[in-house]
Design an enzyme around this catalytic site. Sequence first.
Site, mmCIF file in Angstrom:
data_model
loop_
_atom_site.group_PDB
_atom_site.id
_atom_site.type_symbol
_atom_site.label_atom_id
_atom_site.label_comp_id
_atom_site.label_asym_id
_atom_site.label_seq_id
_atom_site.Cartn_x
_atom_site.Cartn_y
_atom_site.Cartn_z
ATOM 1 N N GLY A 132 0.999 -1.241 -0.419
ATOM 2 C CA GLY A 132 0.136 -0.346 0.013
ATOM 3 C C GLY A 132 0.779 1.206 0.237
ATOM 4 N N THR A 159 -10.397 1.761 -7.768
ATOM 5 C CA THR A 159 -11.327 2.636 -7.585
ATOM 6 C C THR A 159 -12.465 2.411 -8.937
ATOM 7 O OG1 THR A 159 -10.578 3.613 -5.327
ATOM 8 C CG2 THR A 159 -12.354 4.743 -7.459
ATOM 9 N N GLN A 340 -21.734 17.675 14.158
ATOM 10 C CA GLN A 340 -22.047 18.138 15.361
ATOM 11 C C GLN A 340 -23.278 18.838 16.105
ATOM 12 O OE1 GLN A 340 -20.759 16.811 18.158
ATOM 13 N NE2 GLN A 340 -21.914 16.963 20.027
ATOM 14 N N GLU A 367 -4.888 7.212 -1.838
ATOM 15 C CA GLU A 367 -3.662 8.096 -3.014
ATOM 16 C C GLU A 367 -2.435 8.289 -1.754
ATOM 17 O OE1 GLU A 367 -4.995 10.957 -6.241
ATOM 18 O OE2 GLU A 367 -6.443 10.031 -6.305
#
Length: 416
Positions: A132, A159, A340, A367
């Site tokens: 990776g 992807t 929130q 990326e």
Amino acid sequence: MRDNIVFSEQAKELAAKAREIAEKYVRPSCAKYDQLQEYNWDAARAVAQAGLFKTFVPKEYGGHGAGVLALAMVTEELAKADSGFGVAFAVNALGSFPIILGGTEEQKQKWLPQIARGEKFVAFCLSEKFAGSDAGGLSVTAVEDGDHYVICGEKKWTTNGGVADIYSVFCVTDPTSKSRRISALVVEKGTPGFSVKKIENKMGIRTVPVVETHFDHVRVPKSNLIGGRPGMGFKHAMMTLDCARPGVAAQAVGAAQGALDLALVYANRRRQFDAPISSFQMVQKMLADMAMKTEAARWLVYSAAAQIDAGRTDGVTKYAAMAKCFATDTAMEVATDAVQIFGGYGFMEDYPIAKCFRDAKILQIYEGTNQIQRLVIARNLIKEANELAHLEAYVPQESQQSYSDAPAKTGAPARA
Ligand SMILES: Cc1cc2nc3c(=O)[nH]c(=O)nc-3n(C[C@H](O)[C@H](O)[C@H](O)COP(=O)(O)OP(=O)(O)OC[C@H]3O[C@@H](n4cnc5c(N)ncnc54)[C@H](O)[C@@H]3O)c2cc1C
């Protein structure tokens, strides 16, 4: 803000088209596609028809040649409505950059016009199960066999996999070499032995597929070797990431702006203690911080993109990494604060704000993780520090007896 002179008319027009498509085809259906984990083909077709895939393709090959800044602006607009669709668009540029930056004339003529017209979608296959962050540690191999390379192995997390027609695949072509170990090859959909095996079940960006791509003795002609020379793959990957990182950073700016816009609308509408919650100073602080950070991220992204478009070579890697890291950290922070502000409703999948939060996390990972971006930034800074030799006299020297000796020896201003 967009009237600023740094933007070309063309870039502004492309961004306006993207905004229109985002509101018409992306936002209204993104909850549905998110739930089903399906690709939004209608929106992709609209993007193709509007000529937005031409944004990043050079003019000579049927594109607009509008550059990385325009690519960032278009991606930002699409991601504002759906971060997943933002990356579904931007990953076409990521997969095309190896060809644009490193391809032979013949390869550019063959693939780029189809990409520009939106007839063919693209994917980028670098990562593997065990490689990776350490992209040099790939194991997928491409072995020469006459006029062909034969590719074997598996790529992880592709992807656009399955949707894409063209795959830039990074393979080991010379296991004995340190610097020229890797080459990039184009694999087209339908090539025997090439398949999509696992569609990942993701936390966020569920509107774009991310898959495992498998290569079982996939024969591709040598003419598919990007650049025509073996051993250039690592260089092509790094050049690609420099140009593509402002794109993922722009996705983050869009994601942050999208979450902020929703939070603003809700903060004005939601009433507690007989007043809109936007009238409470602690909510105002959150909104102000969200807006400041998003705006700062936006201009860091535009600055990195503009430097790439200006053809600068020095410092581009650092600026692209800064933009990616800052914008994606910002997107995560802004999405968290937006939830929130929505209170309990923010935690429910009934409203898009929960999706904004889920979609934001991946930005800090793909990326190049943000830890890796910080390494890249720091390494570049440390190298550049050679240019700061004139400040040597102002820092403690090894030969000094004590810290306060410095001013006397060097003439630097005395310390209090
Ligand atoms: C949804 C999704 C889509 C993706 N799309 C693509 C794609 O289209 N094409 C493609 O090629 N890849 C793609 N990827 C892969 C992605 O780029 C990698 O996941 C990413 O680079 C990190 O690699 P890793 O997951 O193996 O983590 P690792 O490298 O194993 O890292 C694990 C952790 O260790 C940290 N770490 C590792 N090395 C260091 C170091 N030297 N110093 C400090 N910290 C370190 C990392 O920052 C991270 O926090 C995608 C991933 C996901 C999840």
